[in-house]
Design an enzyme around this catalytic site. Structure first.
Site, mmCIF file in Angstrom:
data_model
loop_
_atom_site.group_PDB
_atom_site.id
_atom_site.type_symbol
_atom_site.label_atom_id
_atom_site.label_comp_id
_atom_site.label_asym_id
_atom_site.label_seq_id
_atom_site.Cartn_x
_atom_site.Cartn_y
_atom_site.Cartn_z
ATOM 1 N N GLU A 42 1.008 -1.222 0.019
ATOM 2 C CA GLU A 42 0.104 -0.139 -0.016
ATOM 3 C C GLU A 42 1.022 1.071 0.014
ATOM 4 O OE1 GLU A 42 -3.385 2.328 2.541
ATOM 5 O OE2 GLU A 42 -2.535 0.355 3.391
ATOM 6 N N ARG A 276 6.378 -13.023 9.566
ATOM 7 C CA ARG A 276 6.736 -11.546 9.512
ATOM 8 C C ARG A 276 8.233 -11.744 9.784
ATOM 9 N NH1 ARG A 276 2.986 -7.412 11.780
ATOM 10 N NH2 ARG A 276 4.137 -6.040 10.918
ATOM 11 N N LYS A 286 3.880 0.848 10.189
ATOM 12 C CA LYS A 286 4.053 1.795 9.331
ATOM 13 C C LYS A 286 3.653 3.158 10.109
ATOM 14 C CE LYS A 286 3.957 0.653 4.755
ATOM 15 N NZ LYS A 286 3.065 0.603 3.471
#
Length: 572
Positions: A42, A276, A286
């Site tokens: 994104e 992750r 983020k």
């Protein structure tokens, strides 16, 4: 893990569980042997080393099995996205060493997604809900208690269609209504309890401007985008495991809408999840990284303390060292916290092969070779990289007055101090053996000058000059070096796992994460070096030229020390 033979060079290599899945499917002829992956960021921030792990997987699988990996921006939330992030993500992927097949955007499919949503409404599979987000959340229930149906769940199809069209107008009020899929409010998977699939956002989109005012949610856009593009393997991280049934459900409905025939389990994206990348002494959120930038707690997304790819590049990390680190920790189905020291070790291993060796003095004190002729200068030969003879040598000028590191001198030294102290010999690297004869102090007792005598028959490279001494010091000739600013970077946070702490992450920042040294000196040879060049300041660490550097104002960043001192310091 399993092992197989690499047919090209005969090397045995282990396969990750993802590689095993793909190899097994290829053996069965699934998707007619076609492999297509995608990296779907994104564009709402800069990518970090966690994204780099996904990049290595997505692009690596495609490359390994002769497929293609596309880059797709999931740009479904214009309030947080912009072209700055798009441009930097593309730049970082290329710097890491990967090439995409095509560039796509979720916004490419807004019309197709809208038409699909309209079909769902007409089929009684979606409805407009005018409750607040808080009311909707309260009605979702719990994992052990069924949800409560919305009072709008059975509203007439024509009414929902009219309101859906109204959502996509400039007059629509954000939060006044949403489109929800009508699935199963009693499903133990909370994601199935009538998920929101469209909401109103009145912020112009960075690509489509004001064309749209209602935007699809990630769960609704992601799988469909994969399907439109022909993705075979949708590889993502473990938090998407509970989303997978919904991912498959929407694709089933999409195939029904499009009238696609054939095996519903073939020729369709398969979602596979891996762990992750989490690192000690940093955060990967983020939201938190953006807060650090917006609140000026760091100098920007490319601050060398940040875990962003551009920050690590500015700090002097090589792309290969990042890829090697990711390869070393591997891919599993279990989340873990990886030690930052492992990343630094990978950086050292790679830079040891690549870095040009130069001399720099960060805390200078004057050394005078009292028996060396005044005015005389000699060019000494310095090896650029002992790991690669092909890189050759360069000259460093020697003279009577030198700079050495202040910590390399001690007037009353213990027996195991193998640096400069009165009455003992050391070698000045690439030059002569000298014996310290004393020092001069100021009124406060600080050392102003150090004195020594050199042995003219001990020059490095001279026949018979290899007399052994226990210490070797680096140096710079006063008048033949350049002033510089040196920035010493360390871990951004002072606690091992700031994300697990109950304290605000801002309170856990390491006050010693940046030390700026002025009054440093470097040899003239580095004047032509540029940002991204790899240097080793001998006996100190690995460094690179910072982007702030300019002619007459040299600035260097410490990439990593020659050895890990963090663990030792924090055990004291």
């Amino acid at each position: 893990m399993t092992e197989r033979i690499n047919t090209e060079d005969g090397e045995k290599k282990s396969l990750s569980f993802v590689e095993q899945i793909v190899e097994g499917e290829l053996a069965k002829g699934k998707n007619n042997g076609r492999i297509q992956t995608r990296f779907p960021p994104e564009p709402n921030g800069y990518i970090h080393i966690g994204h780099a792990k996904a990049i290595c997987m997505d692009f690596g699988i495609a490359d390994q099995f002769g497929g293609i990996c596309n880059l797709r921006f999931d740009d479904t939330n214009p309030s947080k996205e912009n072209t700055e992030y798009v441009d930097n993500i593309m730049n970082d992927i290329q710097w890491l060493g990967f090439k995409w097949g095509n560039v796509y955007y979720a916004s490419d499919y807004f019309k197709q997604l809208w038409d699909f949503a309209v079909w769902m409404i007409k089929q009684g599979l979606a409805y407009i809900d005018e409750q607040s987000s808080e009311q909707i959340a309260a009605q979702k229930g719990t994992p052990t208690q069924a949800g409560t149906a919305s009072p709008y769940r059975d509203r007439p199809v024509e009414e929902s269609l009219a309101l859906f069209n109204q959502m996509n107008t400039p007059e629509a009020i954000e939060g006044s209504m949403v489109l929800r899929a009508k699935l199963d409010m009693a499903n133990p998977n909370m994601h199935f309890r009538d998920p929101v699939i469209y909401r109103i956002i009145q912020t112009p989109h960075h690509r489509t401007g004001n064309q749209w005012h209602a935007y699809p949610m990630y769960d609704f856009a992601h799988g469909q985008s994969d399907y439109f593009e022909g993705v075979t393997h949708s590889i993502c991280t473990l938090e998407f495991v509970p989303h997978r049934p919904l991912y498959d459900k929407f694709i089933d409905l999409l195939k029904q809408y499009k009238g696609d025939e054939g095996d519903m389990n073939d020729n369709r994206p398969r979602q596979i999840e891996f762990n992750r990348l989490n690192l000690t002494y940093t955060v990967m959120s983020k939201r938190k990284l953006k807060a650090l930038v917006d609140e000026n707690l760091v100098s920007g997304w490319n601050d060398p303390r940040m875990p962003t790819v551009c920050g690590m590049r500015r700090r002097g990390y090589s792309a290969e060292s990042i890829r090697n680190f990711i390869k070393s920790i591997g891919y599993t189905k279990f989340d873990a916290l990886n030690d930052y020291a492992l990343l630094e070790s990978a950086v050292r291993d790679d830079l040891n092969k690549k870095a040009t060796r130069v001399s720099a003095v960060l805390n200078p004190v004057k050394l005078i070779i009292t028996n060396y002729p005044e005015g005389k200068k000699e060019d000494m030969e310095a090896v650029n990289n002992p790991e690669n003879e092909a890189e050759g040598t360069h000259a460093i000028t020697f003279s009577r007055e030198l700079w050495i590191e202040r910590d390399d001198f001690m007037e009353n030294a213990p027996s195991k101090f193998f640096r400069m102290t009165p009455g003992k010999e050391v070698r000045l690297k690439n030059a002569y053996i000298v014996m310290c004869t004393g020092c001069k102090k100021n009124a406060d007792g600080g050392i102003e000058e150090i004195y020594a005598e050199y042995d003219p028959d001990s020059k490095s490279g001279m026949e018979g000059a290899n007399r052994k001494v226990k210490g070797t010091l680096h140096w710079l000739s006063i008048g033949e070096c350049l002033p510089a600013e040196v920035r010493l970077y360390d871990r951004l946070f002072s606690v091992e796992n700031p994300s697990a702490s109950e304290q605000d992450f801002r309170e856990l920042l390491n006050p010693g994460s940046l030390t700026t040294l002025s009054g440093c000196y470097v040899e003239k040879y580095v004047e032509g070096k540029k940002a991204g060049d790899f240097l080793q300041f001998q006996r100190i660490g690995y460094f690179t030229v910072d982007t702030d550097s300019a002619p007459g104002k040299l600035v260097f960043n410490r990439t990593v020390g020659l050895k890990d001192t963090w663990a030792k310091i924090n055990k004291q």
